[in-house]
Design a protein around this motif. Structure first.
Motif, PDB file in Angstrom:
ATOM      1  N   ARG A  13       0.828  -1.208   0.000  1.00 24.78           N
ATOM      2  CA  ARG A  13       0.000   0.000   0.000  1.00 24.78           C
ATOM      3  C   ARG A  13       0.864   1.261   0.000  1.00 24.78           C
ATOM      4  N   LEU A  14       1.994   1.208   0.688  1.00 29.64           N
ATOM      5  CA  LEU A  14       2.907   2.355   0.646  1.00 29.64           C
ATOM      6  C   LEU A  14       3.433   2.581  -0.767  1.00 29.64           C
ATOM      7  N   THR A  15       3.752   1.497  -1.467  1.00 27.88           N
ATOM      8  CA  THR A  15       4.232   1.615  -2.847  1.00 27.88           C
ATOM      9  C   THR A  15       3.157   2.217  -3.738  1.00 27.88           C
ATOM     10  N   ILE A  16       1.918   1.753  -3.566  1.00 26.86           N
ATOM     11  CA  ILE A  16       0.806   2.297  -4.360  1.00 26.86           C
ATOM     12  C   ILE A  16       0.646   3.787  -4.091  1.00 26.86           C
ATOM     13  N   ALA A  17       0.708   4.189  -2.802  1.00 24.96           N
ATOM     14  CA  ALA A  17       0.547   5.609  -2.451  1.00 24.96           C
ATOM     15  C   ALA A  17       1.639   6.449  -3.083  1.00 24.96           C
ATOM     16  N   SER A  18       2.885   5.955  -3.020  1.00 20.28           N
ATOM     17  CA  SER A  18       4.008   6.721  -3.584  1.00 20.28           C
ATOM     18  C   SER A  18       3.888   6.846  -5.096  1.00 20.28           C
ATOM     19  N   MET A  19       3.601   5.756  -5.793  1.00 20.53           N
ATOM     20  CA  MET A  19       3.511   5.795  -7.250  1.00 20.53           C
ATOM     21  C   MET A  19       2.291   6.571  -7.715  1.00 20.53           C
ATOM     22  N   HIS A  20       1.200   6.528  -6.895  1.00 18.69           N
ATOM     23  CA  HIS A  20       0.004   7.277  -7.254  1.00 18.69           C
ATOM     24  C   HIS A  20       0.294   8.777  -7.217  1.00 18.69           C
ATOM     25  N   LEU A  21       1.078   9.230  -6.210  1.00 17.75           N
ATOM     26  CA  LEU A  21       1.452  10.642  -6.138  1.00 17.75           C
ATOM     27  C   LEU A  21       2.335  11.061  -7.312  1.00 17.75           C
ATOM     28  N   GLN A  22       3.133  10.089  -7.811  1.00 20.03           N
ATOM     29  CA  GLN A  22       4.009  10.380  -8.943  1.00 20.03           C
ATOM     30  C   GLN A  22       3.279  10.306 -10.283  1.00 20.03           C
ATOM     31  N   GLY A  23       1.991   9.934 -10.246  1.00 13.31           N
ATOM     32  CA  GLY A  23       1.212   9.879 -11.467  1.00 13.31           C
ATOM     33  C   GLY A  23       1.421   8.616 -12.280  1.00 13.31           C
ATOM     34  N   SER A  24       1.938   7.548 -11.654  1.00 12.56           N
ATOM     35  CA  SER A  24       2.150   6.286 -12.368  1.00 12.56           C
ATOM     36  C   SER A  24       0.812   5.660 -12.740  1.00 12.56           C
ATOM     37  N   SER A  25       0.831   4.904 -13.802  1.00 13.94           N
ATOM     38  CA  SER A  25      -0.389   4.220 -14.230  1.00 13.94           C
ATOM     39  C   SER A  25      -0.637   2.991 -13.346  1.00 13.94           C
ATOM     40  N   MET A  26      -1.880   2.506 -13.406  1.00  9.15           N
ATOM     41  CA  MET A  26      -2.218   1.319 -12.617  1.00  9.15           C
ATOM     42  C   MET A  26      -1.439   0.095 -13.077  1.00  9.15           C
ATOM     43  N   ARG A  27      -1.223  -0.023 -14.379  1.00 11.04           N
ATOM     44  CA  ARG A  27      -0.463  -1.169 -14.890  1.00 11.04           C
ATOM     45  C   ARG A  27       0.994  -1.110 -14.427  1.00 11.04           C
ATOM     46  N   ALA A  28       1.546   0.092 -14.341  1.00 10.98           N
ATOM     47  CA  ALA A  28       2.912   0.223 -13.842  1.00 10.98           C
ATOM     48  C   ALA A  28       2.991  -0.191 -12.372  1.00 10.98           C
ATOM     49  N   MET A  29       2.000   0.231 -11.590  1.00 13.21           N
ATOM     50  CA  MET A  29       1.969  -0.174 -10.184  1.00 13.21           C
ATOM     51  C   MET A  29       1.844  -1.692 -10.068  1.00 13.21           C
ATOM     52  N   ALA A  30       0.975  -2.278 -10.892  1.00 11.36           N
ATOM     53  CA  ALA A  30       0.758  -3.718 -10.839  1.00 11.36           C
ATOM     54  C   ALA A  30       2.037  -4.477 -11.183  1.00 11.36           C
TER      55      ALA A  30
END
Length: 295
Positions: A13-30
Motif C-alpha cells: 500500500r505504501l508503494t501504491i501511495a508513492s507511485m500514485h502521487l508520482q502519477g504512475s499508471s495502474m499497470r505500472a503499479m501492478a
C-alpha cells in the motif's frame, strides 16, 4: 497449481501511495508489485479520498468492509433470543423444541426465529472450554462434535429380501391415515438388554416392548407381541433402519400382517419421528447404563 489470493500488505500500500502521487499508471503499479491491475484498481477505487490515496487508513477501511459484508449472527450472544435458548437448553429442551417455541412466541418477527440447525451451530461453533461443555451437556446425546449423516461404508452386512422405503405407499408420507409405524432399538449396557420402540406416524403414539437382548429372535418376539396387541386396521406398515436385529422381518410380517420397509443406510431422517422419540427416551434411558434391564 491454483494461485491463492492474498490481501495487500502494508508495504504494498505504501508503494501504491508513492507511485500514485508520482502519477504512475495502474499497470505500472501492478508490474512493480507483481499484482493484477484489477487489484490495484479496486484498491484505489475503494480507498481514495478526495482523489488522494492514503496508505495508513486503507487497512482499517478494508477490515471495516469485510465486517460489514458478513451477515449478523442470528443468535447474538448478547441478544435476547440467545438468553431464551440458553434457558430452554438448561430445561433440557431439544433444539427442535426450542425452534418451534420461538416461532410460536414471535410469529410475526422472523428476526427472533431460528432453526434447530442454527442452535446446534451456535453451540458447536464455540471454542472448546467449560461453557461449551455445559451447553453440550444440555443436549440429549451429549456428543462433543456433530456427526455427519454419512460415515462411510456400511459394514453391518445386508438383510435378506429387504423392501426399500422408496417403494412404500405415498399415503404413508401424508400422515393422514393411522396405522403406519416407525421402529428402533434402545439398547442397554453391552447390548445385554434392550427396549423396542414403536411410534405411530399420525398420532405419535409410542409403544415400548421390553426385550431380554438385542438379537433378531428377541426383536421378532417383542415386536410381534406388541403389534398384535393393536387392532388389525392400525397395523399397516413398519419402517426400520438396516439394523441386523430386523433380519427376520419376513417372519414379523407373517405373524402380524405388517409390511416392513427399510430406510437407506445412514439416513435417520427417513425415520425422523422415531429418532426424535429416541432422543426423548434417552433422557430416562441414557447410553452406557443398564436401566433398560432394571427399569
Amino acid at each position: 497449481m491454483e494461485k491463492q489470493y492474498q490481501q495487500l500488505q502494508p508495504e504494498e500500500r505504501l508503494t501504491i501511495a508513492s507511485m500514485h502521487l508520482q502519477g504512475s499508471s495502474m499497470r505500472a503499479m501492478a508490474r512493480m508489485l507483481g499484482r493484477s491491475p484489477a487489484t490495484v484498481s479496486r484498491e484505489l477505487a475503494r480507498n481514495c479520498r478526495f482523489e488522494n490515496y492514503a496508505s495508513i487508513p486503507a487497512p482499517a477501511l478494508s477490515v471495516a468492509r469485510r465486517i460489514a459484508a458478513r451477515p449478523p449472527a442470528r443468535l447474538d450472544p448478547k441478544g435476547v433470543t440467545w438468553r431464551i435458548v440458553l434457558t430452554l437448553l438448561d430445561w433440557k429442551w431439544s433444539p427442535q423444541q426450542i425452534s418451534g417455541t420461538l416461532k410460536r412466541m414471535y410469529p410475526n418477527d422472523s428476526t427472533q426465529q431460528v432453526s434447530h440447525e442454527t442452535i446446534y451451530t451456535a453451540i458447536y461453533a464455540r471454542p472448546y472450554g467449560e461453557l461449551r461443555r455445559q451447553l453440550v451437556a444440555c443436549l440429549r446425546h451429549h456428543r462433543t462434535d456433530r456427526i455427519p449423516r454419512s460415515r462411510g461404508t456400511d459394514r453391518r452386512g445386508q438383510i435378506p429380501e429387504m423392501v426399500s422405503i422408496h417403494v412404500r405407499p405415498p399415503e404413508v408420507d401424508d400422515r393422514v391415515m393411522p396405522g403406519h409405524w416407525e421402529g428402533d432399538f434402545i439398547k442397554g449396557a453391552n447390548n445385554a438388554s434392550s427396549v423396542g420402540v414403536l411410534v405411530e406416524r399420525t398420532s405419535r403414539l409410542v409403544l415400548l416392548a421390553r426385550m431380554d437382548d438385542a438379537t433378531a429372535a428377541s426383536a421378532l418376539a417383542g415386536f410381534s407381541a406388541k403389534l398384535n396387541s393393536i387392532a388389525a386396521p392400525l397395523r399397516q406398515s413398519f419402517t426400520y433402519d438396516q439394523g441386523k436385529e430386523m433380519s427376520r422381518h419376513r417372519e414379523l410380517t407373517a405373524a402380524t400382517g405388517v409390511k416392513v420397509y427399510f430406510c437407506d443406510p445412514h439416513s435417520p431422517w427417513q425415520r425422523g419421528t422415531c429418532e426424535n422419540t429416541n432422543g426423548l427416551l434417552r433422557q430416562y434411558l441414557p447410553k452406557g447404563t443398564d436401566r433398560v434391564q432394571s427399569g
